[in-house]
Scaffold this active site. Structure first.
Site, PDB file in Angstrom:
ATOM      1  N   CYS A  23     127.816  24.341 -29.410  1.00  0.00           N
ATOM      2  CA  CYS A  23     126.860  24.148 -30.496  1.00  0.00           C
ATOM      3  C   CYS A  23     125.754  23.169 -30.080  1.00  0.00           C
ATOM      4  CB  CYS A  23     127.489  23.630 -31.768  1.00  0.00           C
ATOM      5  SG  CYS A  23     128.758  24.712 -32.408  1.00  0.00           S
TER       6      CYS A  23
ATOM      7  N   ARG B 125     125.320  24.629 -23.303  1.00  0.00           N
ATOM      8  CA  ARG B 125     126.545  24.105 -23.929  1.00  0.00           C
ATOM      9  C   ARG B 125     127.451  25.220 -24.441  1.00  0.00           C
ATOM     10  NH1 ARG B 125     125.824  18.554 -25.135  1.00  0.00           N
ATOM     11  NH2 ARG B 125     127.509  18.648 -26.630  1.00  0.00           N
TER      12      ARG B 125
ATOM     13  N   TRP C 122     128.689  27.988 -31.627  1.00  0.00           N
ATOM     14  CA  TRP C 122     129.835  28.559 -30.915  1.00  0.00           C
ATOM     15  C   TRP C 122     130.913  28.685 -31.970  1.00  0.00           C
ATOM     16  CZ3 TRP C 122     134.915  27.339 -29.362  1.00  0.00           C
ATOM     17  CH2 TRP C 122     135.386  28.044 -28.249  1.00  0.00           C
TER      18      TRP C 122
ATOM     19  N   ASN D  45     126.930  20.195 -36.145  1.00  0.00           N
ATOM     20  CA  ASN D  45     127.835  20.274 -34.988  1.00  0.00           C
ATOM     21  C   ASN D  45     129.099  19.538 -35.368  1.00  0.00           C
ATOM     22  OD1 ASN D  45     125.974  21.538 -33.417  1.00  0.00           O
ATOM     23  ND2 ASN D  45     125.786  19.894 -31.907  1.00  0.00           N
ATOM     24  N   GLY D  46     130.247  20.049 -34.941  1.00  0.00           N
ATOM     25  CA  GLY D  46     131.506  19.359 -35.230  1.00  0.00           C
ATOM     26  C   GLY D  46     132.368  20.189 -36.163  1.00  0.00           C
TER      27      GLY D  46
ATOM     28  N   GLU E 224     141.304  24.400  -8.462  1.00  0.00           N
ATOM     29  CA  GLU E 224     139.900  24.339  -8.867  1.00  0.00           C
ATOM     30  C   GLU E 224     139.154  25.585  -8.364  1.00  0.00           C
ATOM     31  OE1 GLU E 224     138.213  22.882 -10.914  1.00  0.00           O
ATOM     32  OE2 GLU E 224     136.147  23.077 -10.256  1.00  0.00           O
TER      33      GLU E 224
ATOM     34  N   LYS F  30     137.263  28.240 -10.773  1.00  0.00           N
ATOM     35  CA  LYS F  30     135.836  28.581 -10.638  1.00  0.00           C
ATOM     36  C   LYS F  30     135.671  30.099 -10.621  1.00  0.00           C
ATOM     37  CE  LYS F  30     134.110  25.740 -11.552  1.00  0.00           C
ATOM     38  NZ  LYS F  30     134.733  24.508 -11.848  1.00  0.00           N
TER      39      LYS F  30
ATOM     40  N   GLU G 214     136.390  31.660 -14.096  1.00  0.00           N
ATOM     41  CA  GLU G 214     135.404  31.313 -15.118  1.00  0.00           C
ATOM     42  C   GLU G 214     134.134  32.144 -15.030  1.00  0.00           C
ATOM     43  OE1 GLU G 214     134.891  26.983 -14.312  1.00  0.00           O
ATOM     44  OE2 GLU G 214     135.008  26.844 -16.481  1.00  0.00           O
TER      45      GLU G 214
ATOM     46  N   HIS H 237     158.970  31.727  -4.260  1.00  0.00           N
ATOM     47  CA  HIS H 237     159.894  31.622  -5.389  1.00  0.00           C
ATOM     48  C   HIS H 237     159.480  32.515  -6.556  1.00  0.00           C
ATOM     49  CE1 HIS H 237     162.115  28.435  -3.460  1.00  0.00           C
ATOM     50  NE2 HIS H 237     160.960  27.833  -3.180  1.00  0.00           N
TER      51      HIS H 237
ATOM     52  N   LYS I 227     130.076  24.396 -22.562  1.00  0.00           N
ATOM     53  CA  LYS I 227     129.994  23.281 -21.619  1.00  0.00           C
ATOM     54  C   LYS I 227     130.816  22.090 -22.095  1.00  0.00           C
ATOM     55  CE  LYS I 227     128.565  21.268 -17.914  1.00  0.00           C
ATOM     56  NZ  LYS I 227     129.244  21.684 -16.668  1.00  0.00           N
TER      57      LYS I 227
END
Ligand code: M6R
Length: 614
Positions: free
Chosen positions: A2, A27, A77, A103-104, A486, A490, A493, A509, A609
């Site tokens: 947002c 974001r 969002w 926002n929030g 990581e 990446k 995503e 295993h 973001k």
């Protein structure tokens, strides 16, 4: 997640709002809208999907139709209710007198909605925000003053909010208020702008005011006045913004992600500057405020973070346990906050968050603080919410990271953790014989990073060949298990390819059952540590199941060519410092694969973001 912009002044309001929203797109969002105030009227325009959809709607209007003296805008969002036009912001009060963007999350919105429904109010959307619009509208009818109405309803809201509010009956002012969600006021000359993040402000002014929790600001064209909820005046603390326009421009790169990957050597160089003056002199880390005696006494460290920051934390654990010998746990913030943990006043809690706005990490830090732990926050945004709960703030100084996929902030977090671990060891007086060579090697890292980047064209070719696979397994050991994790994150995503990371020794295993010629195995191999030979054995086991083998290695052993199908070489580096180099080929592989597949590299689907919901 947002974004909010509000503008009042003589420039083209619609353009300023749209430019501001464009700069906040990074974001993450799935709908957008603006409300334009003109001569006692508020006109609302919304669209689902990309900002271009809203722009197309606005472009189809005549100048008269979008004339405005002030306005508010939002990218949303979806949290409460799906991404539809009805749920998109701005929201109006039932009588249409008040327009707000938010926002929030308002945690008690259901209760408040029930109260309003009982009074006969009928809601159009499923959002918590519309409840706030109705609540302000209801109060405004009683008090007839927008600022006072806002001051009255704020104590009734539970949760996090940054609100930007206009009223049809009160032209010439935007009222803003915040709690646990960012909001900045940009002070211009005959114009003022408010936004949830600095990129939206930067082209209007470099003078900014940070609003504190529950301060209400009345923003007019020529003035900004701030009061607390009781009407007490609060002096304006105008600060000069240090961020340059370059920070939010692509600087000729096709995507922000690529630009940010290339920024890494200089970020590390700057972070090292002034910290390591001489390998035999103790490291300088003045931002760590905990007394040396208290640090020496600590028997336990807990590292809390999410996503990429969590991977940095996992490497931090290796460093602290290896160099300092203090027990260190690492946990996703979203797990830490919902269990009975044993944090106490003898714990050092290190919270890592690029944005400083991640809800899970903020809650974790608050909880740890309540238990008396000493809190160090490692962040790229020293102006963010999380820093309010910190005893010490370590700013990783990576500059604004626009691409949703974290890259430069990760290496900056890592470097900060290396510096902290060395500092901690020096304070404790342990590992002193090893530290000079580690420091010496740290100083050489930026040049070695540049060497890795110089093989980008070769990595791009390899990525093209790999982009046909649908599934990958990433493996690593020791300090490079988080690097493999990581790398896999990446790839997932930004290319939506399934990539799972495992400790190399765990392959046999279970996950080995997945392997065949369609499932490449990507490994990290750094000679000079016992894990090197062991990982090669694990790769051989994978090869025996037909898997294609890819490795990122600092070894120049030609024999590796017999086993591996794809080898990406990085400069010679110690096992301990290798994560700083090994991650770069992973970032580049993910970037180029995503680019080949034509994905939206900088704004991958479903991601934001900063994740401001738990
Ligand atoms: O801002 P934070 O570091 O707290 O964010 C944590 C995660 O949301 C973040 O690292 C996320 O995993 C990124 N998209 C990774 O590229």
């Amino acid at each position: 997640m947002c974004g909010i912009v509000g503008y009042i002044g003589d420039s083209n309001v619609e353009k300023v709002l749209m430019q501001g929203l464009d700069s906040l797109k990074y974001r993450g969002y799935d709908s957008a809208g603006v409300a334009l105030y003109d001569n006692g009227n508020i006109k609302v325009f919304k669209a689902v999907g990309k900002l271009e959809n809203l722009q197309n709607k606005l472009s189809a209007l005549s100048d008269d139709e979008k004339r405005a003296s002030m306005g508010i805008g939002h990218i949303r969002w979806a949290t409460h209710g799906s991404a539809t036009e009805v749920n998109a912001h701005p929201h109006l009060s039932m009588d249409g007198n008040i327009a707000i963007v938010h926002n929030g999350i308002i945690e008690n919105y259901k209760e408040l909605k029930g109260e309003l429904e009982a009074k006969g109010y009928v809601f159009k959307s499923q959002t918590d925000t519309e409840v706030v619009a109705y609540l302000i509208g209801d109060e405004y009818k009683k008090v007839g003053n927008l600022k006072v109405a806002v001051q009255h309803i704020i104590p009734r809201l539970k949760g996090a909010y940054a609100l930007c509010i206009m009223c049809k009956d009160e032209g010439g002012k935007i009222v803003v208020v915040r709690k646990n969600a960012p909001l900045v006021i940009g002070i211009g000359n005959g114009e003022n702008i408010v936004a949830s993040d600095i990129p939206a402000i930067i082209s209007t002014t470099s003078n900014i005011v940070y609003l504190n929790d529950d301060e209400v600001a009345v923003v007019k064209k020529d003035s900004v006045e701030i009061e607390d909820l009781n009407g007490n005046k609060i002096p304006l603390n105008i600060q000069k913004m240090s961020i340059e326009m370059d920070a939010i421009s692509k600087m000729g790169y096709k995507h922000y992600m690529l630009k940010e990957i290339y920024e890494q050597p200089n970020i590390v160089r700057n972070l090292l500057c002034g910290r390591i003056t001489n390998v035999n002199t103790p490291i300088s880390l003045d931002e760590v405020k905990i007394s040396r005696d208290a640090l020496k006494q600590l028997s336990r460290v807990q590292i809390i973070a999410c996503g990429t920051s969590l991977h940095a934390g996992q490497i931090g654990r290796y460093l602290i346990e290896d160099l300092v010998g203090v027990a260190t746990e690492v946990e996703p913030a979203s797990e830490y906050i919902y269990r009975k943990n044993t944090t106490d006043k003898n714990s050092l809690v290190i919270a890592i968050s690029q944005s400083g706005e991640t809800a899970d990490t903020i809650t974790a830090v608050r909880q740890a603080r309540e238990k008396g732990a000493y809190i160090i926050v490692i962040t790229n945004r020293p102006d963010s919410n999380i820093t309010r709960y910190a005893d010490s703030i370590l700013n990783v100084n990576a500059g604004i990271e626009v691409s949703v996929a974290a890259t430069k902030s990760y290496t900056a977090q890592l470097l900060t953790l290396y510096l902290f671990a060395i500092y901690f060891a020096e304070v404790k007086g342990v590992s002193l014989d090893r530290l000079p060579s580690i420091k010496e090697e740290l100083v050489s890292i930026p040049v070695k990073m540049e060497e890795v980047l110089s093989s980008d064209a070769d990595i791009e070719k390899k990525a093209e060949a790999l982009s046909k696979y649908q599934n990958f397994v990433y493996i690593g050991r020791g300090v490079n298990l988080p690097t493999a994790m990581e790398g896999a994150l990446k790839l997932k995503e930004i290319s939506y390819i399934n990539a799972n990371a495992y400790p190399a020794g765990e392959l046999k295993h279970g996950p080995i059952a997945l392997l065949d010629e369609n499932m490449p195995v990507v490994s990290v191999l750094i000679p000079g540590h016992i894990s090197y030979d062991k990982t090669i054995s694990n790769c051989e086991e994978a090869r025996a199941r037909g898997a294609k083998l890819i490795t990122i290695t600092s070894s120049d052993d030609k024999e590796l060519e017999k086993l591996f199908d794809v080898i990406i070489r990085i400069p010679v580096v110690s096992d301990m410092l290798s994560p700083l180099l090994a991650v770069i080929p992973f970032q580049l592989l993910a970037y180029h694969i995503s680019n080949f597949l034509g994905k939206d590299v900088d704004q991958p689907r479903n991601l934001a973001k900063s994740v401001t919901v738990e």
